[in-house]
Design a protein around this motif. Structure first.
Motif, short mmCIF file in Angstrom:
data_model
loop_
_atom_site.label_atom_id
_atom_site.label_comp_id
_atom_site.label_asym_id
_atom_site.label_seq_id
_atom_site.Cartn_x
_atom_site.Cartn_y
_atom_site.Cartn_z
N LYS A 87 0.84 -1.09 0.22
CA LYS A 87 -0.38 -0.31 -0.24
C LYS A 87 0.65 1.21 -0.50
O LYS A 87 1.66 1.20 0.60
CB LYS A 87 -1.72 0.02 1.33
N PRO A 88 0.33 2.49 -0.76
CA PRO A 88 1.22 3.21 -0.43
C PRO A 88 1.54 4.01 0.82
O PRO A 88 2.65 4.51 1.51
CB PRO A 88 0.36 4.16 -0.45
N GLY A 122 19.78 0.79 4.92
CA GLY A 122 18.68 0.99 4.53
C GLY A 122 18.28 1.27 2.81
O GLY A 122 19.06 1.08 2.16
N THR A 123 17.08 0.33 2.75
CA THR A 123 16.70 0.28 1.88
C THR A 123 15.10 0.76 0.91
O THR A 123 14.20 0.80 1.93
CB THR A 123 16.73 -1.56 0.56
N GLN A 124 15.23 1.92 0.23
CA GLN A 124 14.09 2.50 0.05
C GLN A 124 12.54 1.57 -0.61
O GLN A 124 13.06 1.08 -1.54
CB GLN A 124 14.32 3.89 -0.89
N VAL A 125 11.81 2.06 0.00
CA VAL A 125 10.27 0.90 -0.64
C VAL A 125 9.71 1.98 -1.19
O VAL A 125 9.56 2.82 0.05
CB VAL A 125 9.45 0.10 0.82
N THR A 126 9.28 2.44 -2.01
CA THR A 126 8.63 3.57 -3.03
C THR A 126 7.15 2.11 -3.12
O THR A 126 7.07 2.23 -4.80
CB THR A 126 8.22 4.47 -3.38
N VAL A 127 5.66 3.14 -2.64
CA VAL A 127 4.74 2.45 -3.37
C VAL A 127 3.71 3.29 -3.91
O VAL A 127 3.13 3.92 -3.25
CB VAL A 127 4.19 1.09 -2.24
N SER A 128 3.52 3.40 -5.22
CA SER A 128 2.62 3.98 -5.48
C SER A 128 2.66 4.03 -7.15
O SER A 128 3.01 3.41 -8.16
CB SER A 128 3.72 5.71 -6.17
N SER A 129 1.06 4.66 -7.82
CA SER A 129 0.80 4.13 -9.08
C SER A 129 1.46 5.28 -9.97
O SER A 129 0.87 5.60 -11.31
CB SER A 129 -0.52 3.94 -9.42
#
Length: 129
Positions: A87-88, A122-129
Motif C-alpha cells: 500500500k502507499p 536501509g533500502t527505499q521502498v516506494t509504493v505508488s501508481s
C-alpha cells in the motif's frame, strides 16, 4: 568488516510485492534476533516485523499482518521480508537490525530495538501508481 546489508527495495504499484533481504557479513546471524524497521519522511521509526534467533517466534505490526512474512535462512546468513499487497502507506526506508539475544530473552521488536548492535544502511521502498 561486520555489517548488515539490505537489498530488494524499489518502486512498486499498489497491490504489488517486494522481497527485502538482510544479509550479514563478517559474523553469523545464528544467535541474533533480527528486526525490520521502517521510517517514512517526517515520521518516527517503527518496528515492522521481527524474528527470534531460533526463528520460532515472529512478530508483526498490526497494519502488515497477513501481508508481510518474515523468515530466516541461517545457512545463507540472511533474513527476508516478503511484502505482498503493498500500500502507499508502506512507503519508507526499511532497515534491518540485529540483536544478540537468546530466544528466551526475545519479546518482539521492542527487544530487538533495545538490544540492537548492528544496523543496515536501509533500502527505499516506494509504493505508488
Amino acid at each position: 568488516q561486520l555489517q548488515l546489508v539490505e537489498s530488494g527495495g524499489g518502486l512498486v504499484q499498489p497491490g504489488g510485492s517486494l522481497r527485502l533481504s538482510c544479509a550479514a557479513s563478517g559474523f553469523t546471524l545464528d544467535y541474533y534476533a533480527i528486526g525490520w524497521f521502517r521510517q517514512a519522511p517526517g515520521k518516527e521509526r517503527e518496528g515492522v516485523s521481527c524474528i527470534s534467533s531460533s526463528g520460532g517466534s515472529t512478530n508483526y505490526k498490526d497494519s502488515v499482518k497477513g501481508r508481510f512474512t518474515i523468515s530466516r535462512d541461517n545457512a545463507k546468513n540472511t533474513v527476508y521480508l516478503q511484502m505482498n499487497s503493498l500500500k502507499p502507506e508502506d512507503t519508507a526506508v526499511y532497515y534491518c537490525a540485529a540483536a544478540n539475544i537468546l530466544s528466551g530473552s526475545y519479546y518482539g521488536c521492542g527487544s530487538v530495538l533495545y538490544e540492537a548492535d548492528r544496523w543496515g544502511q536501509g533500502t527505499q521502498v516506494t509504493v505508488s501508481s
